[in-house]
Every structure is written in C-alpha cells, then in structure tokens.
Design an enzyme around this catalytic site. Structure first.
Site, short mmCIF file in Angstrom:
data_model
loop_
_atom_site.label_atom_id
_atom_site.label_comp_id
_atom_site.label_asym_id
_atom_site.label_seq_id
_atom_site.Cartn_x
_atom_site.Cartn_y
_atom_site.Cartn_z
N LYS A 35 -41.98 6.33 29.70
CA LYS A 35 -41.19 5.56 28.73
C LYS A 35 -41.28 6.16 27.33
O LYS A 35 -40.28 6.39 26.67
CB LYS A 35 -41.68 4.10 28.66
CG LYS A 35 -41.42 3.30 29.90
CD LYS A 35 -41.85 1.86 29.73
CE LYS A 35 -43.35 1.70 29.48
NZ LYS A 35 -44.18 2.18 30.58
N THR A 36 -42.50 6.40 26.89
CA THR A 36 -42.67 6.92 25.54
C THR A 36 -42.05 8.32 25.45
O THR A 36 -41.40 8.67 24.46
CB THR A 36 -44.17 6.96 25.18
OG1 THR A 36 -44.68 5.63 25.32
CG2 THR A 36 -44.39 7.44 23.77
N ASP A 224 -40.49 1.20 21.13
CA ASP A 224 -41.45 1.40 22.22
C ASP A 224 -42.26 0.12 22.39
O ASP A 224 -42.37 -0.67 21.46
CB ASP A 224 -42.39 2.58 21.87
CG ASP A 224 -43.11 3.14 23.11
OD1 ASP A 224 -42.81 2.67 24.24
OD2 ASP A 224 -43.95 4.04 22.95
N GLU A 225 -42.84 -0.08 23.56
CA GLU A 225 -43.69 -1.26 23.84
C GLU A 225 -42.97 -2.56 23.48
O GLU A 225 -43.54 -3.47 22.87
CB GLU A 225 -45.01 -1.17 23.04
CG GLU A 225 -45.78 0.12 23.24
CD GLU A 225 -46.72 0.09 24.45
OE1 GLU A 225 -46.70 -0.89 25.21
OE2 GLU A 225 -47.44 1.11 24.63
N GLN A 255 -47.29 -4.99 31.23
CA GLN A 255 -48.26 -4.55 30.22
C GLN A 255 -48.20 -5.39 28.96
O GLN A 255 -48.60 -4.96 27.89
CB GLN A 255 -48.02 -3.08 29.86
CG GLN A 255 -48.32 -2.15 31.02
CD GLN A 255 -48.27 -0.70 30.57
OE1 GLN A 255 -49.14 -0.22 29.86
NE2 GLN A 255 -47.21 -0.01 30.96
N ARG A 605 -54.66 3.81 32.65
CA ARG A 605 -54.91 4.83 31.63
C ARG A 605 -55.46 6.09 32.29
O ARG A 605 -55.48 7.16 31.69
CB ARG A 605 -55.94 4.37 30.58
CG ARG A 605 -55.58 3.16 29.72
CD ARG A 605 -54.23 3.25 29.12
NE ARG A 605 -53.24 2.57 29.93
CZ ARG A 605 -51.93 2.77 29.82
NH1 ARG A 605 -51.45 3.65 28.98
NH2 ARG A 605 -51.09 2.11 30.58
P1 ATP Z 1 -47.36 3.59 29.24
O1 ATP Z 1 -46.68 2.49 29.99
O2 ATP Z 1 -48.80 3.68 29.60
O3 ATP Z 1 -47.07 3.55 27.79
P2 ATP Z 1 -45.29 5.55 29.54
O4 ATP Z 1 -44.34 4.96 30.50
O5 ATP Z 1 -44.94 5.47 28.12
O6 ATP Z 1 -46.74 4.95 29.82
P3 ATP Z 1 -45.68 8.35 29.08
O7 ATP Z 1 -46.91 8.22 28.30
O8 ATP Z 1 -44.41 8.62 28.37
O9 ATP Z 1 -45.51 7.05 30.00
O10 ATP Z 1 -45.85 9.42 30.22
C1 ATP Z 1 -46.98 9.46 31.06
C2 ATP Z 1 -47.36 10.89 31.36
O11 ATP Z 1 -46.43 11.45 32.27
C3 ATP Z 1 -47.36 11.79 30.15
O12 ATP Z 1 -48.41 12.69 30.25
C4 ATP Z 1 -46.01 12.47 30.23
O13 ATP Z 1 -46.01 13.70 29.56
C5 ATP Z 1 -45.86 12.65 31.74
N1 ATP Z 1 -44.45 12.71 32.19
C6 ATP Z 1 -43.50 11.80 31.99
N2 ATP Z 1 -42.34 12.17 32.57
C7 ATP Z 1 -42.56 13.37 33.16
C8 ATP Z 1 -41.76 14.28 33.94
N3 ATP Z 1 -40.48 14.03 34.21
N4 ATP Z 1 -42.35 15.42 34.35
C9 ATP Z 1 -43.63 15.68 34.10
N5 ATP Z 1 -44.44 14.87 33.39
C10 ATP Z 1 -43.92 13.72 32.92
MG MG Z 2 -45.90 4.54 26.48
#
Ligand code: ATP
Ligand code: MG
Length: 737
Positions: A35-36, A224-225, A255, A605
């Site tokens: 997401k981020t 975000d969030e 979350q 995490r």
């Molecule tokens: P959270 O809910 O914990 O905030 P998030 O959904 O925001 O998590 P991110 O932190 O953006 O998730 O991504 C999680 C990990 O996965 C990061 O290390 C990111 O670089 C990696 N990632 C995300 N998408 C891809 C992709 N398409 N290919 C490879 N790595 C990815």
């Molecule tokens: Mg995130």
C-alpha cells in the site's frame, strides 16, 4: 508517455492503483501488500507521467517519521528522471499540514500572530489552571479526564456550545470547563493538537474563497493508513477534495489500532457510501513475510467480526516455524531475547533488521537494561522521546517565554526550574493578581515587584527571574536560533544545575541539552520565522521517537509504534493475559478485537523470523504474579509453532528464582565480580585509589564505592574528564593493573 521505471516491479493490481484515473480511489489491502509503496509510486507517476506539479499534490502520512521517509523515496525517484524536487510538495501528518495552513492564514483563522502549540502536558497544566480559576475540585474533575473530554469533542468537531442536550451533570460541568479552557487558550494565543485540526476545518468551512483556493490547488490528495483517521480528519478530506473528489486512500481495516484515540475504522465504509463511484482496488499478495507468518496472522485475524475480509497470500518461501519461548519470568524473557539478538548479529544480520515489540512502554526497561549490560546498541522508538524529556522541555519553555512574554504555560513550567526560591504563596499571589487584572504572569511579576507588593525575599527572587528573562530577550535580538538556544541553556542556569549533580542521569540531561542546541543549529525551517517553526516542530515531534536511522541499532518499540514498518526478525514479548491483550480489553467486544488487530500488526512486521515470548511469572507494580499465556497464542495454528528450549548460554544467571534475583544483577563487566558472583566481593575487588577504565570516559581513579547488589555505585575521578558517580552494574568498567 508512461514512465516505465515507475511501473516496474509492481503487480497488476498495484499498477491499476498507481495509474487509476483521477477521482476517488480506495486501495483496501492487507499488511505488507504494498500500500505505502503504491502510494509513493502513484505520486511519482502523477508528477512524471500526468505532468502534475508537486505543489498540486497533498499527501498525508500517519507520523512525521513516515513523512520524512516517504519524502526521501520520492525525491530519489524524481531526481533520477526529472528536474522536479519535493520542496513544493505538501507531505506530512494531518496535524503538520493543519499547522502549516494555520501559520499561513493565522488572522483568518481567528488566531493571533505567533500562536504557540500546547503539547499534551502543557494542555493538562492549563486545564488545571482553569479548574483553579473556577474554584473546582480536581478530584471531582480530574484534569486527565477533562483533557480526554475536550479532545474527544474536538476530534468529533464539537465546540462546547453544542453540548447541552441530554448530558449528565458531570458532562454539563465539563462542558463549562471546556468553554473556560477555550477562552483561556484564546487569551494566551495557544492551540492544542486537536484544535489545530478543528481550527483548520472551521477555517475552510467559514471561508469559501480560501477553500476554493485550496481545492483548486490540491488536484490530488493521497492518504496512507486511512483506517486510523478520525471523524474530523475524514470531514476535512471531504471538504478539501470537493466535488471532484480526487482522493486516493490506502488502508487496511484489520490494522485499525487507534480506536481508543478516536480513530474511526468506519470511515472506510463511509467513504464507499459517500463516493459510490469510487474505484475499489484490493491487494492481497503480500511481499513482506514468509507463508508461515502470513498463515498464522490470517488465522488470528479471522477471529474478528465485521471485517471487510481479505486473505493474504505470498508466492515467497514457506519459511521456518514461528518460535515460542516460555520464559520463567520477565528477566528470563529479556535474557533470552538479548541472547537471540546477539546470535542473529553474529550470524551477520544487521541490528536494524531486528525489532523487539511490546504492548506497554514500561516493558522496555528490562530489555534496555539487559541490552546495556551486554553492550548491544539499541534505540527505543516512541519511548525516550527526545522532545518530551524534562530538560529539553524546560529549555524550550525558556526560549518561548523569552520570546513571547505572555506565554503563561511556559512561565508555569520554569518559574522554579532550577529552584530559585519562589514560594507557593508568592506564586498564588502572582496567579490571583494575573487573573483579576487579566495580565500575563510574567508582566504581573514585574508589576508586583515595582509596586513593592511582595516580601523583600520574594521580591528579590521574583525580580531576578524577571530580569533574567529581560536580559535573554535583549541579548537574543541579533542572534540566530542556535546561539539563542545555547544562551538560554547557559543563562537559565539549567546547565549549571545539572553540571553540579554528578550522577549519570544529570550527565544524560546535559547531553540532551547539548543535543537540543545541535537540533536548533541544524534546523531548516520550511518558510517563515525559524523560532516558531522549531517550537512547533518540537511539539509535533514529541509524540514520536527520535533517532538516527543510519546507526545500526536493535529497534525497540511498542506495537503501536511499529505500524507500517518491517524487520527481518521480530520478537513479540509479553504475550500474557492482562498484558496482551491488555487488562482493559479482557472482557471481549471491540476492545479485544482492537488488541487482536494490534497482534496482527505486530506479527506482520516480520519478514523472515517471528519469535513470540511469554513469562510464567512477572513482576507488575512491585508484585510477583503468576501469568497465563495470552489467548492470542492459542488462536494460532499449532502446526505453525515451535517451542524454543532454553539454551545454557542465557539460562545461567537469568533463570533464577525470585529470591535469588539479586544475584543476577551483580556487576558483569568486572572480572573478579563475575567469577565470584557476589556484590560484596565485587566491591572488594575494587579498592579506593585503584585504577579503572570506562569505555567512554577513559581511565580514572576510584574515589568512593557505595551500596549493594543492583544499586552498588562507584565514584571515579576520570583523568580526561570530571568525577562521576556510575552504577557499577551498568558502567562496563575494567580494572587497570
Ligand atoms: P503495511 O500494511 O504494513 O503498512 P503496506 O501494504 O504499506 O504494509 P509496503 O510497506 O508498501 O506494504 O510493502 C511491503 C514490502 O513489500 C516492502 O518491502 C515493499 O518494498 C515490498 N513490495 C511491495 N510490492 C512489491 C512488488 N510488487 N514487488 C516486490 N516487492 C514489493
Ligand atoms: Mg504501509
């Protein structure tokens, strides 16, 4: 032209989100699904491909830290292929952005120039003062409860005048206090955190021309969030987005962990009702964790009701089992964790890739102690908050009062810090006079001295304080912020006060004051007066941990602070009923579900290794208690778990019975102490006049030894430094032949 670099390394759903047409978009997705990352890519895509100027984008993150990291990532990507930077980009927390808007439109928002921000402590102090003015009993109206009452209403957009219907007598009185508090804030020209948001919201509501201006300006709003926004934040987003509704929101209902602070997970549903045509994108592929960790997290969160529902999956490796350590007591737990951290480090894992997560802040103390003992560098996120430390706040209060003579909150904070013998009676007289004459406290002091209204002793002390601040103000006129700060620390007497005490705590406080000067010297304000910005920065940052992200440290933090982060190895400790889930949530219902979400956040995490720990016994509030393992442990599929056996390396000394607990705390760095293991002989092995070496202060002569067991202290006159008291157990001294 679509910039291919932006779209590389993202999956089909992510690409759909990044390139979605302008208009309301909701990315609803589980932990670690990107997401981020999608939000960052979207922003870069808008600038590079859609030719949107960074100044036309507003991006909102949950913490200042997250904003800083995001800015860096965006900056890197933009600078590779374009001339764009991020300086015009509005990127920050809701509070930070509201503050920026209020500084720009101070008069329109009904505030006085140079308004100051009250942090949580300042707010409590001010409420106390309002209670005194109203002659109300603090026991019946505890300031903390009132603070909660006021902030909650502000978070929901309610002013005191709107609260009169159907409320009980306590609430009725509380809403009167709320009114009086508001009046006081207006007189003092201060705003609390919740007020930052409410003011901004009202400003836009009242001033349609201004609203129109910002609606025009912000063509895209990214958040975000989103699951942890409160009612007012949602309304503000809606207002700013206007009829075009160019909102791009990412969030995860599983979350949502700030309900206790007014966050509304329902905002996700509300958004879908308010924007029925919004594009909904789900991401379910997880890129962070092993399949085992995901399966366990999925199983746990499935127990919650009313979820929007999603299952995470990964194409990555299955990974090892989740390890569970049953500790004998809390010391054993800390010993185990630290031994494991060291083991991972010797296997080549950088320390910054290891995190220890706990439910309550207080749990960090033992871990810290153990880490210190073993010389493992660590950082507490959100615990040792730099700008919340007493000495830092004192110094800032001097700076504020020297600049804004009407800042009564600062006056109250430092009038007797360091002690200058202004008695309670004198203070009461000053306050009462200030009240009746409607003058600030400092001005009242001056007047009372000039009118000879105080006893000679009081007049001398008060007079000195007034002239101290006068001198500061005069000397500050031509100085930059860093020099002003240095001067304040010296002239206020804070420096001398701590320098005169020779214990480690005072030394740390001095270091913090030094660091505060560093902070002012290196501070670059975005626009306008550096002092105002720095003070606001300090108030806003106080809620988050400080730290140098580049140093290789083990990361300690509460589960709440871990949101959005990821680590190779995660240790989740204190999985015991009453601790986690928290005592307050034991009865079930929404509170328990929020605890479960918190556990889900904690587990997700971890990238590769997840270790869970609990203790059979734990000392809580001074009492040794028998603990029951957390129900969350029982909710994880057994086949994914693997019990860890205690290894001899950390058992020794840690797995002691409570009545032997003293021994475990005997000094470790002194060779004779280690071999004999008793405090008395530790003392015996050192002699007055003997030579020791300290890793930081160098060599010195022992001048005194006092106390027993964990409290044993030693005084050393260092050759290259001054004389210091050190805690023997922590000091890492070695004897010099
Ligand atoms: P959270 O809910 O914990 O905030 P998030 O959904 O925001 O998590 P991110 O932190 O953006 O998730 O991504 C999680 C990990 O996965 C990061 O290390 C990111 O670089 C990696 N990632 C995300 N998408 C891809 C992709 N398409 N290919 C490879 N790595 C990815
Ligand atoms: Mg995130």
């Amino acid at each position: 032209m679509i910039d291919m670099a932006v779209l590389q390394e993202i999956n089909e759903q992510q690409r759909q989100a990044v390139t979605a047409p302008a208009g309301p978009v909701l990315v609803l997705a589980g932990a670690g699904s990107g997401k981020t990352r999608v939000l960052v890519q979207r922003l870069v895509y808008l600038v590079l491909t859609e030719q949107i100027a960074p100044s036309a984008i507003l991006a909102v993150t949950f913490t200042n830290k997250a904003a800083a990291e995001m800015r860096e990532r965006i900056e890197n990507q933009l600078s590779k292929t374009s001339h764009h930077g991020t300086s015009d980009l509005w990127l920050g927390t809701f509070h930070g952005i509201a503050h920026r808007l209020l500084r720009r439109h101070t008069a329109e928002a009904g505030l006085g120039a140079g308004f100051q921000i009250l942090d949580s402590d300042d707010q409590a102090r001010l409420i106390r003062r309002v209670l005194r003015n109203l002659e109300l009993d603090e026991r019946r109206y505890p300031p903390k409860d009132l603070q909660h009452f006021i902030n909650r209403h502000k978070d929901e957009g309610r002013r005191p005048g709107t609260l009169n219907d159907g409320i009980d007598p306590w609430q009725l009185q509380a809403s009167r206090i709320y009114t009086a508090y508001e009046n006081t804030c207006r007189t003092l020209n201060v705003v609390d955190f919740a007020e930052l948001l409410l003011r901004t919201y009202e400003l836009f509501q009242k001033n349609s021309a201004l609203l129109e201006h910002y609606r025009e300006r912000f063509q895209h709003i990214l958040v975000d969030e989103f699951q942890d926004t409160n009612a007012l934040q949602y309304n503000m987003l809606q207002l700013l987005a206007g009829p075009r509704g160019r909102l791009f929101l990412v969030g995860d209902d599983d979350q949502s962990i700030y309900g206790w602070r007014g966050a509304r997970v329902e905002n996700l549903q509300r958004f879908r009702q308010d924007y029925p045509r919004a594009e909904l994108i789900r991401l379910e592929q997880n890129y962070r964790s092993t399949a085992t960790i995901l399966q366990a997290a999925n199983a746990l969160i499935r127990r919650n009701s009313g979820r929007l529902g999603k299952e995470l999956w990964t194409s990555g490796p299955q990974g090892g089992a989740i390890r569970v350590y049953q500790a004998y007591n809390e010391r054993d737990e800390a010993a185990f964790v630290v031994a494991e951290l060291q083991r991972l480090y010797t296997q080549g894992l950088p320390r910054r890739q290891m995190a220890v997560l706990y439910r309550s802040n207080a749990q960090s103390r033992l871990l810290e102690e153990r880490l210190l003992e073993h010389n493992v560098p660590y950082r507490v996120y959100g615990g040792m908050r730099f700008f919340e430390r007493t000495e830092v706040k004192d110094a800032l209060a001097y700076l504020r009062l020297a600049t804004y003579a009407a800042d009564d909150a600062s006056f109250e904070r430092i009038v007797n810090v360091p002690p200058r013998g202004i008695g309670n009676q004198t203070l009461e007289l000053i306050r009462a006079t200030a009240r009746t004459t409607a003058q600030p406290l400092l001005a009242t002091c001056r007047r009372l001295v000039e009118e000879h209204a105080l006893s000679p002793r009081a007049a001398a002390a008060v007079g000195q304080f007034v002239s101290l601040l006068d001198t500061m103000r005069q000397r500050h006129a031509d100085l930059d912020l860093g020099d002003r700060m240095a001067l304040v620390i010296r002239d206020s007497g804070l420096e001398a006060h701590y320098a005169a005490q020779s214990d480690e705590r005072a030394a740390t406080r001095l270091e913090n004051l030094g660091e505060l000067v560093n902070a002012t010297r290196t501070y670059c304000p975005p626009e306008g007066d550096p002092l105002d910005h720095f003070l606001a920065h300090a108030a806003l940052e106080a809620g988050e941990g400080q730290g140098d992200a580049w140093e290789d440290c083990v990361q300690l933090m509460t589960l709440h602070a871990a949101k959005g982060l990821e680590f190779h190895a995660v240790f989740l400790v204190g999985l015991e009923e009453g601790l986690f889930p928290h005592q307050r949530a034991m009865e079930g219902g929404e509170m328990l579900e929020e605890e479960r979400r918190l556990c889900y956040v904690g587990m997700t995490r971890a990238q590769c290794q997840l270790t869970l720990a609990y203790a059979e016994q734990r000392r809580i509030n001074g009492l040794e208690r028998i603990m029951t393992p957390s129900r969350f442990l029982g909710e994880l599929p057994e086949q994914l778990l693997e019990p860890v056996r205690a290894a001899a390396s950390w058992q020794r000394g840690a797995r002691t019975r409570p009545n032997q607990g003293q021994q475990q705390s005997t000094p470790r760095a002194m060779p004779p102490a280690r071999s004999s293991g008793s405090p008395a002989s530790a003392k015996g092995s050192l002699r007055l006049g003997g030579q020791v070496r300290h890793p930081v202060f160098g060599e010195g002569t022992v001048t005194s030894i006092e106390g027993h067991g964990p409290d044993a202290r030693i005084r050393v006159r260092f050759h290259q430094d001054k004389e210091r008291w050190l805690l023997l157990r922590l000091a890492k001294l070695t004897t010099v032949a």
